[in-house]
Scaffold this motif. Structure first.
Motif, PDB file in Angstrom:
ATOM      1  N   PRO A  58      -1.282   4.540  -5.630  1.00 37.80           N
ATOM      2  CA  PRO A  58      -0.030   4.492  -4.865  1.00 37.80           C
ATOM      3  C   PRO A  58       1.117   5.062  -5.694  1.00 37.80           C
ATOM      4  CG  PRO A  58      -1.154   2.361  -4.873  1.00 37.80           C
ATOM      5  CD  PRO A  58      -1.803   3.204  -5.910  1.00 37.80           C
ATOM      6  N   HIS A  60       5.234   6.893  -5.315  1.00 33.54           N
ATOM      7  CA  HIS A  60       6.367   7.288  -4.473  1.00 33.54           C
ATOM      8  C   HIS A  60       7.581   7.467  -5.383  1.00 33.54           C
ATOM      9  CE1 HIS A  60       9.643   6.988  -1.533  1.00 33.54           C
ATOM     10  NE2 HIS A  60       8.759   7.353  -0.624  1.00 33.54           N
ATOM     11  N   SER A  80       0.016   5.852  -0.222  1.00 40.23           N
ATOM     12  CA  SER A  80       1.316   5.295   0.136  1.00 40.23           C
ATOM     13  C   SER A  80       1.614   4.068  -0.727  1.00 40.23           C
ATOM     14  CB  SER A  80       1.347   4.900   1.613  1.00 40.23           C
ATOM     15  OG  SER A  80       2.536   4.185   1.898  1.00 40.23           O
ATOM     16  N   HIS A  82       4.527   2.301  -0.024  1.00 41.41           N
ATOM     17  CA  HIS A  82       5.613   1.654   0.717  1.00 41.41           C
ATOM     18  C   HIS A  82       5.125   0.372   1.376  1.00 41.41           C
ATOM     19  CE1 HIS A  82       8.509   1.242   4.206  1.00 41.41           C
ATOM     20  NE2 HIS A  82       9.292   1.231   3.151  1.00 41.41           N
ATOM     21  N   HIS A  87       0.439   0.907   5.124  1.00 43.49           N
ATOM     22  CA  HIS A  87      -0.249   2.148   5.456  1.00 43.49           C
ATOM     23  C   HIS A  87      -1.707   2.101   5.010  1.00 43.49           C
ATOM     24  CE1 HIS A  87       4.078   3.661   5.166  1.00 43.49           C
ATOM     25  NE2 HIS A  87       3.748   3.705   6.433  1.00 43.49           N
ATOM     26  N   ASN A  91      -4.274   5.166   3.821  1.00 40.53           N
ATOM     27  CA  ASN A  91      -4.745   5.154   2.431  1.00 40.53           C
ATOM     28  C   ASN A  91      -6.257   5.168   2.357  1.00 40.53           C
ATOM     29  OD1 ASN A  91      -2.195   5.156   1.269  1.00 40.53           O
ATOM     30  ND2 ASN A  91      -2.070   2.931   1.116  1.00 40.53           N
TER      31      ASN A  91
END
Length: 295
Positions: A58, A60, A80, A82, A87, A91
């Motif tokens: 993950p 971001h 992801s 978030h 998600h 994923n």
């Protein structure tokens, strides 16, 4: 490897490579031999201290800013990051297409996610709620045959703890700390696992409230904060318009302005990354933050 990219001196190349990436070329190559995926939050930060860069994780630029800055180019598949499980379907689809050889995941993912992950490849589930971060870290390292690397990292972590204790408790008188979270128009006394185990237990800072080591998340009034009158406030401010507007108004109130922590300029902002993560790597950064608060 060094000569292939124009370095004639392999020792010089190794020094430059480690300065840039934090690991040696041999450790990097070892990590790339494993097509491994980190699934869910608080996994990548248990792998990077033992010099393992997964194939998928993950990432971001906002939610995992540090990891994105340092590892985005090295990790081909960005899952992801978030919110937990938001998600999951996307994923898992990414992992199915990537076909990793091994997945390291927290056991607090949903049962549906667990079953889906098991159809892709072998999965090692880390007991997240039952074990403290050190035990999680050691068990993950043991599973990956990296115990020596983990113990060496923990040794240096304990040295950093000693340095922080000296800065916070010896060079300065003991300070009472109030961890405060502001969301929209509410104030919360907020003690997560990181604050409880690293700040209050490892370092030994004093809570400005009655605390028996339990995690706390409860509303608190400005009047109650006045009564506690902490030496320092650790402030987690949600970055959304209503919260920011409320905080601007709060700062204009006499009750806030007269707090000891405010008059002594000891209100320290906390970033979600690393203060709301719960890993070996994030806790090292938490202590580095703390040292910047109390120079």
């Amino acid at each position: 490897m060094a000569q292939d990219i124009g370095y004639q001196d392999p020792y010089y190349f190794s020094r430059i490579f480690k300065k840039k990436t934090g690991i040696t070329p041999s450790a990097y190559m070892k990590s790339r031999q494993r097509k491994m995926a980190a699934y869910g939050h608080s996994i990548l930060g248990q792998l990077t201290p033992i010099h393992i860069i997964p194939y998928a994780a993950p990432l971001h630029p906002k939610w995992t800013a540090h990891d994105f800055e340092h590892y985005a180019e090295e990790i081909p598949i960005h899952l992801s990051a978030h919110r937990i499980n938001e998600h999951a379907e996307a994923n898992i689809q990414q992992l199915m297409e990537a076909q990793p050889e091994l997945i390291i995941a927290n056991d607090h993912v949903t049962e549906a996610e667990k079953q889906a992950l098991k159809t892709i490849c072998p999965v090692h589930f880390v007991p997240f709620t039952q074990l403290d971060w050190r035990t999680q870290f050691r068990q993950t390292a043991l599973f990956l045959n990296e115990t020596r690397e983990a113990e060496e990292w923990l040794f240096h972590y304990e040295e950093l703890v000693i340095q922080a204790k000296k800065a916070c408790l010896v060079d300065h008188p003991p300070r009472t700390v109030l961890p405060l979270r502001i969301f929209q128009d509410q104030l919360y006394l907020s003690v997560n696992r990181t604050l409880s185990e690293v700040i209050f237990h490892d370092i030994g800072l004093l809570p400005a409230f009655q605390n028996d080591g339990q995690l706390i998340e409860k509303k608190i009034s400005i009047h109650s904060i006045q009564q506690l009158d902490p030496d320092a406030i650790f402030l987690l401010l949600h970055k959304e318009p209503k919260t920011i507007a409320f905080y601007q108004k709060l700062k204009q109130q006499e009750a806030w302005q007269n707090l000891k922590a405010v008059t002594q300029q000891a209100v320290y902002p906390l970033a979600s990354d690393p203060w709301r993560e719960y890993t070996a790597a994030s806790h090292q950064r938490v202590i580095q933050d703390l040292l910047s608060f109390f120079p």
